[in-house]
Enzyme design. Structure first.
Site, PDB file in Angstrom:
ATOM      1  CG  HIS A 192     -28.687  43.415 -28.478  1.00  9.77           C
ATOM      2  ND1 HIS A 192     -28.523  43.953 -27.207  1.00  9.77           N
ATOM      3  CD2 HIS A 192     -27.956  42.274 -28.493  1.00  9.77           C
ATOM      4  CE1 HIS A 192     -27.715  43.182 -26.496  1.00  9.77           C
ATOM      5  NE2 HIS A 192     -27.371  42.145 -27.237  1.00  9.77           N
TER       6      HIS A 192
HETATM    7  O1  RIB Z   1     -24.542  45.087 -29.228  1.00 12.11           O
HETATM    8  C1  RIB Z   1     -25.494  44.433 -30.016  1.00 12.11           C
HETATM    9  C2  RIB Z   1     -25.308  44.768 -31.459  1.00 12.11           C
HETATM   10  O2  RIB Z   1     -24.060  44.267 -31.909  1.00 12.11           O
HETATM   11  C3  RIB Z   1     -26.363  44.093 -32.362  1.00 12.11           C
HETATM   12  O3  RIB Z   1     -26.609  44.915 -33.468  1.00 12.11           O
HETATM   13  C4  RIB Z   1     -25.691  42.820 -32.774  1.00 12.11           C
HETATM   14  O4  RIB Z   1     -26.157  42.362 -34.049  1.00 12.11           O
HETATM   15  C5  RIB Z   1     -24.274  43.271 -32.897  1.00 12.11           C
HETATM   16  O5  RIB Z   1     -24.109  43.842 -34.184  1.00 12.11           O
END
Ligand code: RIB
Ligand code: CA
Length: 342
Positions: free
Chosen positions: A268
């Site tokens: 992500h």
């Molecule tokens: O949903 C994904 C996010 O949540 C990313 O930033 C991951 O590192 C967690 O923090």
């Protein structure tokens, strides 16, 4: 240019331009970058990607609670920078907890108890910056001669605090690229909520209502963007930094298989950093975004009004399209180059 109350976005072909972003051509040279982060495996990859990218100059890392506790996210940020030979980048410690309601649980089951997939990186010789994160961030924003890009890839507590304590500094943010939320893909920590927004919904609500030039990189574009084992193997073989990055991803790989059924990992934060590094990587549309800050099952849900593009001064550029193969190749290629530097 638009008036203060007029539309903030205008459509040029298939691209929406955010008129709140200064349309003066930036001076040549890398764009000053701050990463606000809760390392976290994908945060670690995002930091390495920033360090591998000549388009940006990583000037500051601010840490926040989130995937694991603040002390651990901070230690992890120091060690990831040291891994890449960049312990010169200042790390300033931010919020230990959410604004209103303490986060119900961390994400150790995803990132490992210490946050880096069970990988123990060598300790950094650097100490944290003596200034609190919001002070360090405000001083950078107020002193920078060029617009600063802020990539927020954890809960938005620090950014909300910046808005409250140093609004003049916050107003100088050139671009705010947020990994968080979901317009059409539901949640990943509850049925309704994506983790970063769920961890501090009140902070997210403040940030999305602030009228900053914000790009929202949510699950809509991160979930389709899967880093496969073949891609991981490429940077793993390129050098020790790549090998350590690949080692961190192994736990993430197992989680992705069981949670998303994917044959690879959803990184992500690395996609958010790709947008921060190369503006326009993602196709965005100005949308009105509100956050459910109630106590019920929808807490932390981002409600994105997709009925029509927004002309509101607080519209958020929501990422709705991505060339996932190109984004993954960009990440792998950059990590290969960083790893090859030894
Ligand atoms: O949903 C994904 C996010 O949540 C990313 O930033 C991951 O590192 C967690 O923090
Ligand atoms: Ca994160």
């Amino acid at each position: 240019m638009t008036s203060a109350t007029g539309p903030t976005h205008r459509r040029v072909g298939c691209v929406w331009w955010d008129d709140r972003v200064p349309d003066t051509q930036p001076a040549p040279g890398p764009v000053p970058l701050v990463v606000d982060t809760d390392p976290g495996i994908d945060d670690a990859l995002a930091l390495l990607l920033a360090l591998a990218s000549p388009e940006v100059d990583l000037r500051l890392v601010t840490t926040v609670h989130g995937n694991v506790d603040l002390a651990q996210t901070t230690e992890n940020a120091l060690r990831v920078l040291h891994l890449a030979g960049r312990s010169d980048v200042p790390v300033a410690v931010g919020a230990r907890s959410s604004l209103a309601v303490p986060q119900a649980r961390r994400a150790g089951h995803v990132h490992g108890a210490a946050g880096l997939g069970g990988v123990v990186l060598p300790p950094s010789p650097a100490a944290v910056d003596p200034r609190p994160a919001v002070v360090a961030l405000a001083e950078l924003l107020l002193s920078s001669e060029r617009p600063v890009t802020v990539a927020a890839i954890g809960p938005l507590t620090n950014i909300a605090l910046l808005l409250a304590v140093y609004p003049d500094a916050a107003a100088r943010i050139g671009r705010l690229v947020v990994m968080g939320g979901s317009a059409t893909r539901g949640g990943n920590v509850t049925a309704a909520a994506e983790f970063n927004v769920w961890a501090d919904p009140e902070a997210a609500a403040v940030v999305f209502a602030a009228g900053l030039p914000t790009v929202l990189v949510g699950l809509d574009v991160t979930l389709p963007t899967v880093l496969t084992e073949a891609g991981i193997a490429r940077f793993a073989a390129a050098g020790p930094v790549g090998a350590q990055a690949a080692a961190m991803l192994q736990q993430y790989l197992d989680h992705a298989r069981t949670s998303y059924g994917t044959d690879g990992v959803v990184v992500h934060d690395a996609l958010a950093l790709t947008e921060a590094i190369v503006p326009g990587t993602l196709r965005t549309v100005p949308r009105d975004v509100v956050v459910d800050t109630g106590p019920g099952a929808g807490r932390g849900q981002t409600l994105v009004d997709r009925r029509t593009p927004s002309s509101s001064p607080t519209a958020v550029a929501v990422a709705e399209g991505v060339d996932s193969d190109a984004a993954v190749e960009f990440l792998v290629n950059r990590l290969e180059r960083l790893a090859a530097q030894g």
